[in-house]
Scaffold this motif. Sequence first.
Motif: not given
Length: 253
Positions: A163-165, A168, A202-203
């Motif tokens: 889950n990229g969100d 991040y 994502h980070s």
Amino acid sequence: MLYLVEHFYSIQGEGRYTGVPSLFFRFGGCNMKCEGFGCEEEASDGTKVLGCDTVYAVNKEHFSFNWSPIQKTQELLNVLDLYELPQRPVDIVLTGGEPLIYANEGIFVEFLEKLHEEGHKITFETNGSIAVDFEKYPIYKECIFALSVKLSNSKEPFRKRVNGDVIYSIASNAKEAFFKFSIDADSINLGLDEEIFNITLHSPRTQVYCMPLGGNKAEVEANTEPLIEFCKAKGYNFSDRLHIRIWDQNKGV
């Protein structure tokens, strides 16, 4: 309600703080099964359950005798008095299962706040798929997160494990965060570098630690040398699984 499976005072065996004396709280429950890791645990009724190396903290159906219900914050705080700690504050590691399934529980949040008030360093070992409300519960901004995002070798679907969100948000808001991947030798030649890239994008500034997959000493050792070569080639940090290498399959050490 929270479920505590075990607690023990040992050294951190993985990741950035390998070797640091730490008090571990292992909570019961997880949003994944990770049967692809192939670790097998036999329940008291003889049932053999497949999953990660802590499947007894994931599968309540067959290991409920290990799960202690927690109804008050003080029950968790009392654990600290059970050990002859050399000094306080100490490093506290919250693991599982998946400890963040309790992220919004009042007992859990209060426990974190009390630990922080007493000066303890708090580290979460999490699969990085469950959102944390950093604004509602600012205590999480004072915590360290080891993001053990699962790879395809877990046999969990991509949409569930990545889950990229969430990645991040945790990496951006936490006091400190780092990636920690469990890798077997076979995965190294199966597009592993691209798979890690699709998670770390994502980070991208968050450090990556790769550790050998295995639920026992023999499996960890078999995956170690190929993984070291992979880390050397890609510039990732190699993380041993020191607790398994020393104590093999023994729990609570």
